[in-house]
Design a protein around this motif. Structure first.
Motif, PDB file in Angstrom:
ATOM      1  N   VAL A  96      -6.922   5.492 -39.756  1.00  0.00           N
ATOM      2  CA  VAL A  96      -5.461   5.485 -39.646  1.00  0.00           C
ATOM      3  C   VAL A  96      -5.031   6.021 -38.283  1.00  0.00           C
ATOM      4  CG1 VAL A  96      -3.328   6.511 -40.542  1.00  0.00           C
ATOM      5  CG2 VAL A  96      -5.056   5.663 -42.131  1.00  0.00           C
ATOM      6  N   CYS A  97      -5.645   7.133 -37.856  1.00  0.00           N
ATOM      7  CA  CYS A  97      -5.314   7.709 -36.538  1.00  0.00           C
ATOM      8  C   CYS A  97      -5.622   6.722 -35.416  1.00  0.00           C
ATOM      9  CB  CYS A  97      -6.084   9.003 -36.320  1.00  0.00           C
ATOM     10  SG  CYS A  97      -5.577  10.371 -37.374  1.00  0.00           S
ATOM     11  N   ALA A  98      -6.763   6.026 -35.518  1.00  0.00           N
ATOM     12  CA  ALA A  98      -7.156   5.094 -34.472  1.00  0.00           C
ATOM     13  C   ALA A  98      -6.227   3.881 -34.420  1.00  0.00           C
ATOM     14  CB  ALA A  98      -8.601   4.648 -34.692  1.00  0.00           C
ATOM     15  N   VAL A  99      -5.910   3.308 -35.566  1.00  0.00           N
ATOM     16  CA  VAL A  99      -5.053   2.118 -35.591  1.00  0.00           C
ATOM     17  C   VAL A  99      -3.643   2.454 -35.118  1.00  0.00           C
ATOM     18  CG1 VAL A  99      -3.974   0.399 -37.096  1.00  0.00           C
ATOM     19  CG2 VAL A  99      -6.400   0.930 -37.348  1.00  0.00           C
ATOM     20  N   THR A 100      -3.109   3.598 -35.541  1.00  0.00           N
ATOM     21  CA  THR A 100      -1.779   4.001 -35.068  1.00  0.00           C
ATOM     22  C   THR A 100      -1.808   4.288 -33.567  1.00  0.00           C
ATOM     23  OG1 THR A 100      -2.274   6.270 -35.819  1.00  0.00           O
ATOM     24  CG2 THR A 100      -0.937   4.874 -37.274  1.00  0.00           C
ATOM     25  N   GLY A 101      -2.931   4.758 -33.057  1.00  0.00           N
ATOM     26  CA  GLY A 101      -3.068   4.915 -31.614  1.00  0.00           C
ATOM     27  C   GLY A 101      -3.057   3.577 -30.898  1.00  0.00           C
ATOM     28  N   LEU A 102      -3.678   2.565 -31.512  1.00  0.00           N
ATOM     29  CA  LEU A 102      -3.688   1.227 -30.919  1.00  0.00           C
ATOM     30  C   LEU A 102      -2.292   0.607 -30.879  1.00  0.00           C
ATOM     31  CD1 LEU A 102      -6.914  -0.359 -32.471  1.00  0.00           C
ATOM     32  CD2 LEU A 102      -6.594   0.524 -30.158  1.00  0.00           C
ATOM     33  N   VAL A 103      -1.419   1.016 -31.802  1.00  0.00           N
ATOM     34  CA  VAL A 103      -0.045   0.507 -31.802  1.00  0.00           C
ATOM     35  C   VAL A 103       0.656   0.883 -30.495  1.00  0.00           C
ATOM     36  CG1 VAL A 103       2.227   0.772 -32.899  1.00  0.00           C
ATOM     37  CG2 VAL A 103       0.193   0.463 -34.311  1.00  0.00           C
ATOM     38  N   TRP A 104       0.372   2.078 -29.988  1.00  0.00           N
ATOM     39  CA  TRP A 104       0.937   2.503 -28.707  1.00  0.00           C
ATOM     40  C   TRP A 104       0.141   1.956 -27.520  1.00  0.00           C
ATOM     41  CZ3 TRP A 104       0.765   7.797 -31.360  1.00  0.00           C
ATOM     42  CH2 TRP A 104       1.939   8.016 -32.091  1.00  0.00           C
ATOM     43  N   ALA A 105      -1.133   1.693 -27.749  1.00  0.00           N
ATOM     44  CA  ALA A 105      -2.004   1.291 -26.643  1.00  0.00           C
ATOM     45  C   ALA A 105      -1.805  -0.166 -26.230  1.00  0.00           C
ATOM     46  CB  ALA A 105      -3.469   1.521 -27.031  1.00  0.00           C
ATOM     47  N   PHE A 106      -1.608  -1.044 -27.200  1.00  0.00           N
ATOM     48  CA  PHE A 106      -1.535  -2.478 -26.911  1.00  0.00           C
ATOM     49  C   PHE A 106      -0.257  -3.064 -27.513  1.00  0.00           C
ATOM     50  CE2 PHE A 106      -6.125  -1.540 -27.099  1.00  0.00           C
ATOM     51  CZ  PHE A 106      -6.515  -1.982 -25.827  1.00  0.00           C
TER      52      PHE A 106
ATOM     53  N   TRP B 234       0.247  -6.118 -28.229  1.00  0.00           N
ATOM     54  CA  TRP B 234      -0.071  -7.125 -29.249  1.00  0.00           C
ATOM     55  C   TRP B 234      -0.343  -6.468 -30.601  1.00  0.00           C
ATOM     56  CZ3 TRP B 234      -4.912  -6.802 -31.467  1.00  0.00           C
ATOM     57  CH2 TRP B 234      -5.909  -6.134 -30.751  1.00  0.00           C
ATOM     58  N   VAL B 235      -0.846  -5.224 -30.593  1.00  0.00           N
ATOM     59  CA  VAL B 235      -1.044  -4.525 -31.868  1.00  0.00           C
ATOM     60  C   VAL B 235       0.302  -4.100 -32.445  1.00  0.00           C
ATOM     61  CG1 VAL B 235      -2.105  -2.545 -33.004  1.00  0.00           C
ATOM     62  CG2 VAL B 235      -3.327  -3.711 -31.154  1.00  0.00           C
ATOM     63  N   GLU B 236       1.161  -3.538 -31.588  1.00  0.00           N
ATOM     64  CA  GLU B 236       2.498  -3.148 -32.049  1.00  0.00           C
ATOM     65  C   GLU B 236       3.249  -4.340 -32.630  1.00  0.00           C
ATOM     66  OE1 GLU B 236       6.821  -1.887 -30.170  1.00  0.00           O
ATOM     67  OE2 GLU B 236       5.012  -1.414 -29.022  1.00  0.00           O
ATOM     68  N   LYS B 237       3.247  -5.442 -31.890  1.00  0.00           N
ATOM     69  CA  LYS B 237       3.945  -6.637 -32.359  1.00  0.00           C
ATOM     70  C   LYS B 237       3.314  -7.183 -33.633  1.00  0.00           C
ATOM     71  CE  LYS B 237       5.750 -11.051 -30.669  1.00  0.00           C
ATOM     72  NZ  LYS B 237       5.827 -11.985 -29.496  1.00  0.00           N
ATOM     73  N   GLY B 238       1.981  -7.115 -33.714  1.00  0.00           N
ATOM     74  CA  GLY B 238       1.294  -7.600 -34.901  1.00  0.00           C
ATOM     75  C   GLY B 238       1.630  -6.788 -36.140  1.00  0.00           C
ATOM     76  N   VAL B 239       1.644  -5.465 -35.996  1.00  0.00           N
ATOM     77  CA  VAL B 239       1.976  -4.592 -37.126  1.00  0.00           C
ATOM     78  C   VAL B 239       3.406  -4.853 -37.596  1.00  0.00           C
ATOM     79  CG1 VAL B 239       2.411  -2.184 -37.787  1.00  0.00           C
ATOM     80  CG2 VAL B 239       0.320  -2.787 -36.536  1.00  0.00           C
TER      81      VAL B 239
END
Length: 422
Positions: free
Chosen positions: A220-230, A232-237
């Motif tokens: 969960v910590c890693a995926v939520t970090g990816l939301v800020w990192a990329f 495309w992850v933010e938009k995908g979520v």
């Protein structure tokens, strides 16, 4: 085990190993700094009493516009104040922030052109503390966590791809952890640390067992970090949360035909207090220039960040342009609003913060214990131990299908090591 399964296990093991070696140092730093940052809100009041707390007075607080002018004078007219944090508690200072970053900067100190906080007593307008936040402890911790003390281009890239690698490490680690047999012997090896075994076995269990127990929280910590990192992850979520179609929210702007009113911020703050008189605190962002609105957040509880009312106000007049509570957001906006609380473990209050803290420590330990496992195997192979190719496999006996004859067979590396390290 079939040849197909053996090849798959080898592929997963190789992926797990090399991603771990490539990102290990960054993961250690992320785990340690993340564990510290989990309790930032609890630690700061203990170590920064001199700047956060004041003696409350039996009189009204000064207007926000007056306190803003005081803070602006303290930090310097060339460094515009862009934000203020206001606690509803009567014994707290107002925290004004002036911040400017250079995304082209190489290091942490180049990235921040300036970063100053002014802690102001709202009763008498005196500056309690003028802080060089660029060198403040928790800023350093956050910069380590987000950029490894580099600038945006280098540091952000290193952290982003290391976190992406860590997600794959967690998934491959779960595959490698999965018990071959779900009997007592198999599950004991996967769920229990054999403390009375040799140190190599204990180290293996610390990596294998603790990694499993922390896996969900770390994921969960890693995926939520990816939301800020990329992006495309933010938009995908957001798109997934919105049911497959990203909900668009129209922007609002200030009316540039109006004259600037110095008391506009007072009207904004008065509207926030009137709307939620029992709020825990307020965060107001002032636009530096142009037609952008004043963005204001009203935090309803102390335990999380997502339970808030987000409003936009005309920077020239203080008129409300839009205001929405968490319940009024789209599902995609709700997912993004909860991202911070999920990342730092604040989603269930203190219990989830404690779990996230220990998960962070386990995260920092995994590259160390994993390296010890790999180094031990590498030394054995280098010495030309038992089996073929420098000890990669162990000779065992198995029956052939012809006359019950016995011929050499080979067990996988993991089976041999688990026996030796008991």
């Amino acid at each position: 085990m079939s040849q197909k399964k053996t090849a798959f296990a080898k592929l997963i093991g190789t992926l797990h190993l090399w991603l771990g070696l490539a990102s290990g140092l960054v993961v250690i730093i992320l785990g340690l700094t993340g564990a510290i940052y989990v309790f930032t809100d609890e630690i700061k009041p203990l170590v920064y009493k001199d700047r956060l707390f004041i003696q409350p007075e039996n009189k009204p607080k000064l207007p926000l516009s007056h306190l803003l002018a005081v803070a602006q004078k303290a930090v310097g007219e060339t460094r515009p104040v862009t934000r203020v944090e206001i606690s509803a508690q009567p014994d707290r200072t107002y925290i004004f922030r002036a911040l400017k970053v250079d995304k082209e900067g190489f290091s942490h100190w180049d990235y921040y052109k300036y970063y100053t906080r002014a802690y102001v007593n709202p009763y008498n307008g005196k500056v309690v503390k003028l802080e060089d936040s660029k060198n403040e402890f928790f800023t350093i911790i956050l910069s380590l966590h987000m950029r490894m003390l580099f600038g945006e281009k280098i540091g952000h890239t290193i952290v982003s791809y290391s976190v992406l690698a860590f997600v794959l490490i967690l998934i491959s680690g779960l595959v490698l952890w999965w018990p071959a047999r779900w009997n007592k012997s198999g599950t004991d090896k996967s769920f229990k640390i054999k403390w009375n075994a040799k140190w190599k076995r204990v180290n293996y269990d610390l990596h294998n067992v603790l990694g499993f127990y922390a896996c969900i929280i770390l994921f969960v910590c890693a995926v939520t970090g990816l939301v800020w990192a990329f992006d495309w992850v933010e938009k995908g979520v957001k798109t997934v949360a919105d049911g497959g179609k990203l909900a668009e929210v129209p922007a609002v702007f200030s009316d540039t035909t109006q004259n600037k009113d110095a008391n506009a911020v007072d009207r904004v703050f008065a509207a926030l207090q009137k709307g939620q008189p029992r709020a825990y605190g307020y965060l107001i962002n002032f636009p530096a220039k142009g037609k952008l609105p004043i963005n204001a957040s009203t935090y309803l509880t102390a335990g999380n960040r997502y339970d808030r009312i987000q409003g936009q106000y005309d920077q020239f007049t203080g008129a409300q342009l839009r205001s929405r509570s968490f319940d009024e957001l789209s599902n995609g906006e709700k997912a993004y609003a909860m991202n911070f609380d999920l990342h730092v473990g604040a989603w269930a209050g203190l219990p989830s913060k404690i779990l996230t803290f220990f998960a962070g420590l386990i995260c920092a330990s995994l590259p160390v214990t994993g390296f010890v496992i790999w180094w031990g195997r590498r030394k054995k192979e280098g010495k030309g131990g038992r089996g073929r190719k420098g000890g990669r496999r162990m000779v065992v006996a198995r029956k052939t299908s012809v006359g019950g004859m016995v011929e050499p067979g080979y067990a996988p590396m993991s089976a041999r090591l688990s026996e030796e390290e008991k």
